[in-house]
Design a protein around this motif. Structure first.
Motif: not given
Ligand code: SF4
Length: 348
Positions: A117, A161-162, A338, A196, A121-122, A115, A124
């Motif tokens: 973005m 993810t994504g 995630c 997001c 905190f992620c 991803c 992915s």
């Molecule tokens: S929370 Fe969603 S939009 Fe944000 S980086 Fe993770 S996968 Fe991407």
């Protein structure tokens, strides 16, 4: 996959019918193929036993069928949540999560490999975006889980993810195919798309007049705080985001969900709960706040809010008449955040 070959799994019914005409075949063959793929879970041309051999030969030459391969899965002893890790034709790994509820089986799918973005905190997004997934790759995640458990999937969440709206056409194609009456015929109301906050994408989605649920990852009640964890907040203000939500509600009548991941010492203070309530309580759309006590991500320094702070946060919102629930944290004993299973397997 292969250059110049048509990706049949990603095509809507009309497009498969057009493809048949291009191959000098009858249009109704398109319906047969669509049903084999999306209703009868047949993913080889040879298995489609009502197609003539000559057509199968053409399909093998000019088209391909999306394949995915199960690499590993982890099931939670606590609640039966299962994480699947799939490998795609080019070696990309994607995660899909099955959650079992009283009301049915819900699958959380990935819409991109990685991803871009960059939410802090992620897990992915740690390595950025590898590539968009195709419609067929999204569908195969649902079909693969369905066949693994031998039960019908009743709900789908685009929350893996994504960023779904960063892969707009393929995601809308997925929704149209999975809800098609000649396919799985899933109810649109049983699908939730989580974003997001790509404001342009939300306006565009409002124009599709789908009945899907929209969930917004908000995670802050003001722009400055939101910018600290979500780079997208530098592009779109919360005000713009809420205007887009209103457009979505006006067009679909669907209540909007706001996701708020509680991070200890960052956004779980009572003043932040009050700011959030003030932001949402006099809006012209129905909404609901989902508080998510985050799972710890080893690669990040964020920690989960304690239970007392979570309840206090919820109560402030409820006092101000903002509908709020605390999401049950599923799969806490597996790599549940995630992107964590994908990340951990890639490290190995
Ligand atoms: S929370 Fe969603 S939009 Fe944000 S980086 Fe993770 S996968 Fe991407």
């Amino acid at each position: 996959m292969s250059n110049n070959k048509t990706d049949i799994m990603s095509l809507e019914l009309n497009a498969i019918a057009d493809e048949m005409i291009a191959l000098n075949e009858k249009k109704f063959r398109g319906i047969q193929i669509f049903e084999w793929l999306h209703q009868k879970d047949c993913f080889t041309w040879k298995g489609m036993n009502n197609l003539p051999k000559a057509l199968i030969a053409k399909l093998e030459e000019y088209t391909y069928l999306t394949q995915i391969q199960l690499v590993t899965k982890q099931t939670s002893d606590h609640d039966g949540t299962t994480k699947f890790l799939f490998k795609l034709h080019d070696g990309q790994m994607i995660e899909t999560v099955l959650m079992r509820y009283d009301y049915g089986n819900s699958v959380c799918i990935s819409t991109q490999a990685g991803c871009r973005m960059g939410c802090t905190f992620c897990a992915s997004g740690l390595n950025g975006l590898e590539r968009n997934l195709t419609t067929g790759e999204m569908l195969r995640q649902v079909y693969a889980v369905e066949s693994a458990i031998g039960k019908r999937i009743t709900h789908v969440v685009l929350m893996g993810t994504g960023e779904p709206l960063d892969n707009y056409e393929a995601v809308v194609g997925f929704i149209k195919i999975i809800t098609h009456e000649k396919g799985k015929n899933l109810s649109q109301r049983h699908i939730t798309l989580s974003t997001c906050g790509l404001v342009d994408g939300i306006h565009r989605l409002a124009g599709e007049k789908l009945q899907i649920n929209l969930a917004i990852s908000l995670h802050a009640g003001d722009d400055e705080l939101r910018k600290q964890t979500m780079p997208i907040a530098k592009k779109y203000s919360i005000d713009d985001l809420l205007t887009a939500c209103e457009a979505y509600f006006t067009s679909t009548g669907r209540r909007i969900t706001f996701e708020y991941a509680l991070i200890a010492g960052h956004n779980d203070h009572p003043s932040q709960a009050r700011a959030l309530a003030d932001l949402l309580r006099f809006r012209k759309f129905k909404c609901h706040v989902n508080l998510i006590p985050i799972n710890n991500v080893v690669e990040k320094s964020f920690a989960k809010s304690n239970q007392k702070d979570v309840i206090r946060f919820r109560d402030i919102l409820l006092d101000k008449k903002v509908e709020t629930t605390i999401r049950r944290s599923l799969g806490t004993d597996i790599d549940a955040a995630c992107g964590q299973l994908r990340l951990n397997t890639m490290k190995e």
